[in-house]
Write an enzyme that holds these catalytic residues in place. Structure first.
Site, PDB file in Angstrom:
ATOM      1  NE  ARG A   1      -3.988  -1.651  10.741  1.00 40.91           N
ATOM      2  CZ  ARG A   1      -2.934  -0.924  10.398  1.00 40.91           C
ATOM      3  NH1 ARG A   1      -3.069   0.152   9.679  1.00 40.91           N
ATOM      4  NH2 ARG A   1      -1.738  -1.255  10.800  1.00 40.91           N
TER       5      ARG A   1
ATOM      6  NE  ARG B   1       2.698  -4.477  11.870  1.00 43.61           N
ATOM      7  CZ  ARG B   1       3.531  -4.088  10.899  1.00 43.61           C
ATOM      8  NH1 ARG B   1       4.721  -4.635  10.778  1.00 43.61           N
ATOM      9  NH2 ARG B   1       3.174  -3.160  10.064  1.00 43.61           N
TER      10      ARG B   1
ATOM     11  CE  LYS C   1      -2.177  -0.808   3.883  1.00 45.10           C
ATOM     12  NZ  LYS C   1      -1.403  -1.912   4.431  1.00 45.10           N
TER      13      LYS C   1
ATOM     14  NE  ARG D   1       7.599  -2.367   5.851  1.00 41.47           N
ATOM     15  CZ  ARG D   1       6.303  -2.105   6.052  1.00 41.47           C
ATOM     16  NH1 ARG D   1       5.504  -1.833   5.032  1.00 41.47           N
ATOM     17  NH2 ARG D   1       5.802  -2.143   7.270  1.00 41.47           N
TER      18      ARG D   1
ATOM     19  NE  ARG E   1       6.986   0.016  10.588  1.00 42.25           N
ATOM     20  CZ  ARG E   1       5.781   0.023  10.003  1.00 42.25           C
ATOM     21  NH1 ARG E   1       5.622   0.575   8.807  1.00 42.25           N
ATOM     22  NH2 ARG E   1       4.746  -0.517  10.600  1.00 42.25           N
TER      23      ARG E   1
HETATM   24  P1  AMP Z   1       1.152   0.472   9.741  1.00 45.91           P
HETATM   25  O1  AMP Z   1       2.290   1.387   9.488  1.00 45.91           O
HETATM   26  O2  AMP Z   1      -0.086   0.849   8.951  1.00 45.91           O
HETATM   27  O3  AMP Z   1       1.499  -0.982   9.584  1.00 45.91           O
HETATM   28  O4  AMP Z   1       0.733   0.687  11.281  1.00 45.91           O
HETATM   29  C1  AMP Z   1       1.652   0.409  12.336  1.00 45.91           C
HETATM   30  C2  AMP Z   1       0.908   0.341  13.650  1.00 45.91           C
HETATM   31  O5  AMP Z   1       0.248   1.610  13.895  1.00 45.91           O
HETATM   32  C3  AMP Z   1      -0.211  -0.681  13.726  1.00 45.91           C
HETATM   33  O6  AMP Z   1       0.284  -1.980  14.041  1.00 45.91           O
HETATM   34  C4  AMP Z   1      -1.078  -0.097  14.835  1.00 45.91           C
HETATM   35  O7  AMP Z   1      -0.482  -0.308  16.108  1.00 45.91           O
HETATM   36  C5  AMP Z   1      -0.996   1.405  14.567  1.00 45.91           C
HETATM   37  N1  AMP Z   1      -2.081   1.856  13.648  1.00 45.91           N
HETATM   38  C6  AMP Z   1      -1.931   2.365  12.389  1.00 45.91           C
HETATM   39  N2  AMP Z   1      -3.123   2.663  11.844  1.00 45.91           N
HETATM   40  C7  AMP Z   1      -4.054   2.352  12.788  1.00 45.91           C
HETATM   41  C8  AMP Z   1      -5.478   2.417  12.824  1.00 45.91           C
HETATM   42  N3  AMP Z   1      -6.185   2.843  11.773  1.00 45.91           N
HETATM   43  N4  AMP Z   1      -6.108   2.015  13.963  1.00 45.91           N
HETATM   44  C9  AMP Z   1      -5.416   1.568  15.018  1.00 45.91           C
HETATM   45  N5  AMP Z   1      -4.074   1.446  15.052  1.00 45.91           N
HETATM   46  C10 AMP Z   1      -3.387   1.836  13.949  1.00 45.91           C
END
Ligand code: AMP
Length: 209
Positions: free
Chosen positions: A87, A167, A14, A123, A156
Site C-alpha cells: 500500500r 479510503r 482486484k 458491494r 462491510r
Molecule cells: P482492503 O480489504 O484491502 O480494502 O483493506 C481493508 C483495510 O485493511 C484497509 O483500509 C487497511 O486499514 C487495512 N489494510 C489492508 N492491507 C493493508 C496494508 N498492506 N497495509 C496497511 N493496512 C492494510
C-alpha cells in the site's frame, strides 16, 4: 507463471479477479485486508489492535501487516497473488525482499473515483470476504445470500460512503510512489478496470502469461 502484485483502489476489482485466477490458474490469493479481518473476527490481540484503525479507513502499521503476510507465504508450494499489499513505498521494498529471486509482475487496475465509490457502496461479500457481489452488476441469485456458502452477505463497515471516500484519499496519497517504483524496475503493467469482469480477466491473462 509469475507472482502477481495487484495494485488498485478499493473496489477496483482486484479481489474478484483474484478469485477467478485462484479457480482457473491455481494461484494462492493473499489479501492482507482479509487476513486482518480474520484476526478481528477471531478477536486475537492483533485483531483488537487494528479494529479501530480499519473501521476509520486508515492503514494498519507496516510491521503488523508484514508479519501476518510472511506467516502465510511459501513460494516453494505456490504462486501468489498479492492483493492489498503493498500500500506504500516501504511495503513495496519489503515485498521485493520477501520475493527475492521469485519473479513477479505488478498490475495497476485503473478506474475513476466516482465509479469506485458506487461499486463499494453496492458491494456485498461473504463473511470471509472471499465471494464478492455487486447489487447492480453481479447480484447473488438469492437476495442477501452468498451463492457459494449460503451465508448472509455482509456490507462491510468500511464500504459505507463516508469511509469509502477517506479510503480513496489514503489510496491516492500513497500509491503513486509504489507505481513509480515498479515502473522503474520494469515490472509495471496496467489494465482498464472500468471494463466488464470477463474483459478485465482476458486483459489480465495477456499480461501474465
Ligand atoms: P482492503 O480489504 O484491502 O480494502 O483493506 C481493508 C483495510 O485493511 C484497509 O483500509 C487497511 O486499514 C487495512 N489494510 C489492508 N492491507 C493493508 C496494508 N498492506 N497495509 C496497511 N493496512 C492494510
Amino acid at each position: 507463471m509469475k507472482n502477481l502484485i495487484l495494485l488498485g483502489a478499493p473496489g477496483s476489482g482486484k479481489g474478484t479477479q483474484a478469485a477467478k485466477l485462484v479457480k482457473e490458474k491455481k494461484y494462492t490469493h493473499i489479501s492482507t485486508g482479509n487476513l486482518l479481518r480474520e484476526e478481528i473476527a477471531k478477536k486475537t490481540e492483533l485483531g483488537n489492535k487494528v479494529k479501530s484503525v480499519m473501521d476509520a479507513g486508515n492503514l494498519v502499521s507496516d510491521d503488523l501487516v508484514v508479519e501476518l503476510l510472511k506467516s502465510n507465504l511459501d513460494f516453494a508450494s505456490s504462486k501468489f497473488i498479492f492483493d492489498g499489499y503493498p500500500r506504500n513505498l516501504e511495503q513495496a521494498k519489503t515485498l521485493s525482499e520477501i520475493l527475492g529471486s521469485n519473479p513477479a509482475v505488478a498490475i495497476h487496475f485503473q478506474l475513476n473515483t466516482e465509479q469506485l465509490v458506487e461499486r463499494l457502496c453496492n458491494r456485498r461479500v461473504s463473511p470471509d470476504g472471499k465471494h464478492i457481489y455487486n447489487l447492480l452488476t453481479n447480484p447473488p441469485k438469492k437476495e442477501g445470500i452468498c451463492d457459494v456458502t449460503g451465508e448472509p452477505l455482509v456490507h462491510r463497515d468500511d464500504d459505507q460512503e463516508d469511509v469509502v471516500r477517506s479510503r480513496m484519499e489514503v489510496f491516492e496519497d500513497t500509491i503513486h510512489p509504489v507505481l513509480d517504483y515498479y515502473k522503474s524496475k520494469g515490472m509495471l503493467e496496467s489494465v482498464n478496470a472500468e471494463q466488464g469482469m470477463e474483459k478485465v480477466y482476458e486483459d489480465l491473462l495477456g499480461k501474465i502469461n
